[in-house]
Design an enzyme around this catalytic site. Structure first.
Site, mmCIF file in Angstrom:
data_model
loop_
_atom_site.group_PDB
_atom_site.id
_atom_site.type_symbol
_atom_site.label_atom_id
_atom_site.label_comp_id
_atom_site.label_asym_id
_atom_site.label_seq_id
_atom_site.Cartn_x
_atom_site.Cartn_y
_atom_site.Cartn_z
ATOM 1 N N CYS A 1 4.860 9.578 -5.647
ATOM 2 C CA CYS A 1 4.492 8.277 -5.082
ATOM 3 C C CYS A 1 4.500 7.203 -6.147
ATOM 4 O O CYS A 1 3.974 7.386 -7.232
ATOM 5 C CB CYS A 1 3.064 8.302 -4.562
ATOM 6 S SG CYS A 1 2.744 9.564 -3.406
ATOM 7 N N CYS B 1 9.853 -4.419 -2.938
ATOM 8 C CA CYS B 1 8.712 -4.709 -2.065
ATOM 9 C C CYS B 1 8.083 -6.017 -2.515
ATOM 10 O O CYS B 1 7.954 -6.272 -3.714
ATOM 11 C CB CYS B 1 7.680 -3.584 -2.134
ATOM 12 S SG CYS B 1 6.274 -3.855 -1.027
ATOM 13 N N CYS C 1 1.906 -4.527 -5.580
ATOM 14 C CA CYS C 1 0.688 -3.832 -6.038
ATOM 15 C C CYS C 1 0.805 -3.491 -7.522
ATOM 16 O O CYS C 1 1.890 -3.118 -7.987
ATOM 17 C CB CYS C 1 0.474 -2.560 -5.224
ATOM 18 S SG CYS C 1 0.287 -2.890 -3.467
ATOM 19 N N GLU D 1 15.379 5.102 -2.430
ATOM 20 C CA GLU D 1 15.190 6.535 -2.650
ATOM 21 C C GLU D 1 14.568 7.187 -1.426
ATOM 22 O O GLU D 1 13.771 6.589 -0.716
ATOM 23 C CB GLU D 1 14.319 6.744 -3.892
ATOM 24 C CG GLU D 1 15.059 6.220 -5.117
ATOM 25 C CD GLU D 1 14.329 6.469 -6.429
ATOM 26 O OE1 GLU D 1 15.018 6.503 -7.451
ATOM 27 O OE2 GLU D 1 13.103 6.609 -6.436
ATOM 28 N N CYS E 1 2.177 0.089 -8.657
ATOM 29 C CA CYS E 1 3.364 0.635 -7.979
ATOM 30 C C CYS E 1 4.634 0.119 -8.636
ATOM 31 O O CYS E 1 4.811 -1.094 -8.783
ATOM 32 C CB CYS E 1 3.315 0.224 -6.513
ATOM 33 S SG CYS E 1 4.813 0.640 -5.592
ATOM 34 N N CYS F 1 10.256 11.598 3.001
ATOM 35 C CA CYS F 1 9.623 10.330 2.651
ATOM 36 C C CYS F 1 10.719 9.261 2.630
ATOM 37 O O CYS F 1 11.670 9.355 1.860
ATOM 38 C CB CYS F 1 8.959 10.499 1.279
ATOM 39 S SG CYS F 1 8.174 9.016 0.680
HETATM 40 N N1 SAH Z 1 4.098 0.094 1.168
HETATM 41 C C1 SAH Z 1 3.440 1.142 1.826
HETATM 42 C C2 SAH Z 1 4.179 2.469 1.784
HETATM 43 C C3 SAH Z 1 4.865 2.843 0.513
HETATM 44 S S1 SAH Z 1 3.846 3.253 -0.853
HETATM 45 C C4 SAH Z 1 2.029 1.312 1.293
HETATM 46 O O1 SAH Z 1 1.710 0.727 0.273
HETATM 47 O O2 SAH Z 1 1.274 2.006 1.941
HETATM 48 C C5 SAH Z 1 3.258 4.874 -0.421
HETATM 49 C C6 SAH Z 1 1.946 5.251 -1.095
HETATM 50 O O3 SAH Z 1 2.133 5.461 -2.507
HETATM 51 C C7 SAH Z 1 0.895 4.175 -0.958
HETATM 52 O O4 SAH Z 1 -0.349 4.716 -0.602
HETATM 53 C C8 SAH Z 1 0.847 3.613 -2.351
HETATM 54 O O5 SAH Z 1 -0.355 2.985 -2.577
HETATM 55 C C9 SAH Z 1 1.063 4.833 -3.193
HETATM 56 N N2 SAH Z 1 1.453 4.530 -4.565
HETATM 57 C C10 SAH Z 1 2.175 3.480 -4.994
HETATM 58 N N3 SAH Z 1 2.329 3.540 -6.330
HETATM 59 C C11 SAH Z 1 1.701 4.659 -6.762
HETATM 60 C C12 SAH Z 1 1.559 5.276 -8.034
HETATM 61 N N4 SAH Z 1 2.091 4.752 -9.137
HETATM 62 N N5 SAH Z 1 0.868 6.413 -8.100
HETATM 63 C C13 SAH Z 1 0.357 6.975 -6.980
HETATM 64 N N6 SAH Z 1 0.470 6.444 -5.752
HETATM 65 C C14 SAH Z 1 1.148 5.292 -5.633
HETATM 66 FE FE1 SF4 Z 2 4.761 -2.300 -1.791
HETATM 67 FE FE2 SF4 Z 2 4.251 -0.407 -3.577
HETATM 68 FE FE3 SF4 Z 2 2.270 -1.952 -2.668
HETATM 69 FE FE4 SF4 Z 2 3.390 -0.115 -1.028
HETATM 70 S S1 SF4 Z 2 2.221 0.301 -2.898
HETATM 71 S S2 SF4 Z 2 2.900 -2.258 -0.564
HETATM 72 S S3 SF4 Z 2 5.521 -0.177 -1.782
HETATM 73 S S4 SF4 Z 2 4.029 -2.639 -3.865
#
Ligand code: SAH
Ligand code: SF4
Length: 374
Positions: free
Chosen positions: A344, A111, A115, A91, A118, A104
């Site tokens: 995000c 990934c 996390c 996306e 996420c 973005c």
């Molecule tokens: N992998 C990279 C970039 C992609 S995620 C990273 O983790 O930085 C981009 C941002 O979205 C990151 O700061 C991540 O922590 C945040 N993010 C991921 N899942 C989210 C969620 N469910 N709600 C709000 N922010 C989220």
């Molecule tokens: Fe991967 Fe999502 Fe963690 Fe970013 S926030 S490193 S996209 S799992």
């Protein structure tokens, strides 16, 4: 097999053209046709010799990604879902604001970091995107928007590598893509307006500082290792002390004099006043140098499998105030594109689940796709 010219930065394209017996300036002309003008057809490239156009037709192609859908949010945010084969999709989100247009961009299908908060992380890792697939998101969006707005000017002024994936775990494809985004013969972004966001891949932060310094955002989410280990599993490999040291080293190269720390606000998990105080101590330790930084608090965007909840607005504001009182610049991210799951961490992009895409499309305003831009 012919090569996709979107895979090359200008240096790479120059080497490719030299391999065809062409002069260096031809590569710049070709690069401008592709990225500046959005051309895909070699016949359009009127200032290239017919002999070169014919040669290119036999050994090269310009193939962007195929869009599956485009959704438009009530707030003007656009989200494309692009097919990357084998049932995977990525996306790309465009966020228009008064003074800028931000894209973005995704770096991987899925990934591997995983996390907890996420949805991309929950989906698991499918594969790295190629340089061409990363650049193609900008190529497509920029030329689509120019056509839609009838503009000759650049529409996208900022790119954030904050879509799906961990960009620093796809380093070799990422760097040529960043160089193309920065190139004046392509998208001409300033280093300050191109941001890589990372969950903290320490060795690659050092390499990025050397190879292609751009603005850096670090996804922090916790002030202590025990909590961060459980939210961002990569922390077990690169704990906070190492991450903070890497941030300090990066600042020697960075185009901005601060690192942006992203902090996703999770109800009852990391949003208490003591967490804010511990963050202050982390970035401004009593001994040793601190990290020059800004905080960006992101209200958690919930998805069912996470089992987590968004912090209440009052909690977010109280948290921000503690950081601000300590002199740390802190912003609370506005959630954009909520109604189209473009916020995000909501980027899932699993096209195997057609029913889900179909049901989402039913709730959203889906724009019929026009043909690929020129
Ligand atoms: N992998 C990279 C970039 C992609 S995620 C990273 O983790 O930085 C981009 C941002 O979205 C990151 O700061 C991540 O922590 C945040 N993010 C991921 N899942 C989210 C969620 N469910 N709600 C709000 N922010 C989220
Ligand atoms: Fe991967 Fe999502 Fe963690 Fe970013 S926030 S490193 S996209 S799992």
């Amino acid at each position: 097999m012919t090569v996709n010219l979107l895979d090359f930065d200008r240096q790479g394209l120059t080497e490719f053209c030299e391999g065809l017996g062409e002069k260096k300036f031809r590569a710049t002309q070709l690069f401008r046709w592709i990225h500046h003008k959005g051309a895909r057809d070699f016949e359009q490239m009127s200032d290239l010799a017919k002999s070169l156009r014919d040669k290119l037709k036999t050994c090269a192609h310009i193939t962007p990604l195929s869009p599956i859908s485009l959704h438009e949010s009530a707030d003007g945010t656009l989200k494309w879902l692009f097919d990357v084969g084998d049932g995977n999709a990525v996306e790309t989100v465009f966020i228009p604001e008064d003074d800028r247009g931000t894209l973005c961009v995704s770096s991987q299908a899925g990934c591997a970091v995983g996390c907890r908060f996420c949805s991309t992380g929950h989906q698991g890792f499918s594969r790295n995107l190629s340089t061409g697939e990363i650049v193609a998101q900008l190529w497509f969006a920029e030329h689509f928007l120019r056509q839609r707005l009838g503009s000759q000017e650049r529409v996208i002024s900022n790119v954030v590598m904050m879509g799906m994936g961990e960009p620093l775990q796809n380093y070799s494809a990422l760097v040529p893509a960043l160089r193309t985004m920065l190139d004046d013969h392509a998208y001409g972004l300033s280093r300050r307006r191109l941001t890589v966001s990372t969950s903290g891949v320490v060795p690659m932060m050092d390499r990025l500082g050397e190879d292609c310094p751009v603005a850096l955002a670090v996804s922090l989410h916790a002030p202590a290792d025990s909590l961060r280990d459980s939210l961002v599993p990569l922390n077990r490999k690169y704990p906070l002390a190492e991450l903070m040291a890497a941030c300090q080293r990066y600042l020697a190269h960075a185009p901005r004099d601060f690192i942006t720390f992203e902090y996703c606000m999770l109800d009852g998990v990391n949003d208490q006043p003591e967490h804010a105080q511990a963050l202050i101590d982390l970035v401004r330790p009593q001994q040793g140098p601190g990290v020059s930084c800004k905080f960006n608090l992101i209200p958690f965007n919930p998805f069912p499998a996470s089992g987590l909840k968004r912090s209440a607005q009052a909690q977010v504001l109280a948290f921000a105030e503690i950081l601000q009182r300590a002199g740390l610049v802190t912003t609370v991210r506005k959630t954009r594109g909520d109604d189209i799951d473009a916020a995000c961490g909501q980027l899932a992009g699993d096209v195997k689940d057609r029913t889900d895409v179909a049901s989402r499309m039913a709730r959203q305003r889906v724009i019929p796709l026009r043909a690929t831009p020129p």
